[in-house]
Design a protein around this motif. Structure first.
Motif, mmCIF file in Angstrom:
data_model
loop_
_atom_site.group_PDB
_atom_site.id
_atom_site.type_symbol
_atom_site.label_atom_id
_atom_site.label_comp_id
_atom_site.label_asym_id
_atom_site.label_seq_id
_atom_site.Cartn_x
_atom_site.Cartn_y
_atom_site.Cartn_z
ATOM 1 N N THR A 197 36.600 8.242 -26.849
ATOM 2 C CA THR A 197 37.322 9.499 -27.072
ATOM 3 C C THR A 197 38.769 9.374 -26.613
ATOM 4 N N LEU A 204 34.528 14.842 -23.342
ATOM 5 C CA LEU A 204 33.103 14.539 -23.194
ATOM 6 C C LEU A 204 32.276 15.814 -23.372
ATOM 7 N N ALA A 223 28.625 5.694 -18.775
ATOM 8 C CA ALA A 223 30.046 5.473 -19.051
ATOM 9 C C ALA A 223 30.404 4.072 -18.579
ATOM 10 N N PHE A 235 31.619 6.013 -23.777
ATOM 11 C CA PHE A 235 30.385 6.719 -23.450
ATOM 12 C C PHE A 235 29.237 6.186 -24.292
ATOM 13 N N CYS A 259 35.845 11.677 -32.198
ATOM 14 C CA CYS A 259 36.062 10.449 -31.415
ATOM 15 C C CYS A 259 37.110 9.566 -32.075
#
Ligand SMILES: O=C(O)C(=O)Cc1ccccc1
Length: 303
Positions: A197, A204, A223, A235, A259
């Protein structure tokens, strides 16, 4: 017949899992590290690679996560769960144990047992549990914390069996292949992705909300650092369901939109057969009906 690479050498827990996941007649080939097993599939030296992915005591096996986020993408097609009880192996006739070796995630799972039974033994890290048995056989260390099957491969004596700090400890293994056909949905599937991201507030939470809105149950979240910028992470997200399902496809499309990158790591049947939880109004028929309604409205059919 397929060639299945596994995290070896012979006598690892992963070999046990690979035996369970391989088809009759498949050839099992040990690799010295998890990355090497995955690389064999990427390079075409093996058709599949069996690697450990997480255990119920220590969590993620991080070399597997990192190995999946480098090189070309691989997808998991099958999984296996093994109860993890260790055997302690020594050279025949050993009377004193000054050093005890194993794979670090294995040592962490028998910390209490070692404190009680071998408090003075120095702990030594090896590249796998079976590599510790090899080191004992070579006279480099006194004892190995291993899979019970290691005793069949190496001429060692069993000092203790059934060793585990937690009785119900389990490790989950996955069989990875080159991307291709996805196994058919069963109703008890798991989908895995790596989501990267942009580094800004709430990203998140936004991803998890996309899943929560669709009533999709998360089964794991890890993570791993991007290694480029301190504080930035990839992630690793596992959730119930299969990419072939409309509700999961819809969620994946939303995640892709949010993302900077999504690496699909496969949809495969769960080893424990636990069926996906589906919330009211969030079943596949609900997604299909809603999409058909939009299509109809687009065509001017408002009835
Ligand atoms: O080293 C092994 O035997 C493995 O297969 C990895 C592992 C280590 C500890 C518990 C389960 C799997």
């Amino acid at each position: 017949m397929s060639r299945i690479a596994y995290f070896g050498p012979q006598g690892t827990f992963t070999e046990q899992a690979a035996r369970a996941l391989a088809a009759p007649g498949d050839e099992l080939v040990p690799a010295v590290t998890i990355r090497a097993a995955l690389a064999m599939v990427r390079e075409g030296a093996a058709d599949g690679a069996c690697v450990p992915v997480e255990n119920s005591v220590e969590g993620a096996i991080t070399p597997t996560l990192d190995g999946l986020n480098e090189g070309s993408p691989l997808v998991a097609v099958a999984e296996w769960l093994l109860p993890v009880h260790f055997s302690i192996l020594v050279r025949p006739g050993t009377t004193e144990v000054k050093t005890v070796a194993s794979y670090p995630p294995a040592l962490s799972q028998v910390r209490l047992w070692l404190e009680e039974n071998l408090p003075d033994a120095r702990q030594i890290a090896t590249s796998s549990t079976a590599a510790a048995a090899v080191a004992v056989d070579a006279g480099e260390v006194d004892a190995a914390v291993c899979a019970p099957v290691a005793a069949e491969h190496y001429p060692l004596e069993v000092l203790a069996t059934g060793v585990a700090d937690l009785r119900d400890a389990q490790t989950r293994f996955l069989l990875f292949k080159q991307p291709g056909e996805v196994p058919a949905p069963t109703g008890a599937d798991r989908t895995s992705i790596i989501a990267s991201t942009p580094n800004r507030t709430g990203t998140l939470a936004e991803l998890l909300t996309e899943l929560a809105f669709r009533g999709i149950n998360l089964t794991k979240l890890d993570a791993r650092p991007t290694r480029n910028n301190f504080g930035e992470y990839h992630f690793f997200i596992d959730f119930e369901g299969h990419i072939a399902e409309p509700r999961i496809g819809d969620a994946l499309a939303a995640l892709r939109r949010r993302c900077s990158n999504v690496r699909f790591l496969g949809s495969h049947p769960r080893a424990d057969g636990v069926a996906a939880t589906v919330q009211p109004d969030a079943g596949n028929e609900d997604f299909d009906q809603a999409a058909s309604w939009v299509e109809a409205v687009r065509k001017g059919d408002l009835a």
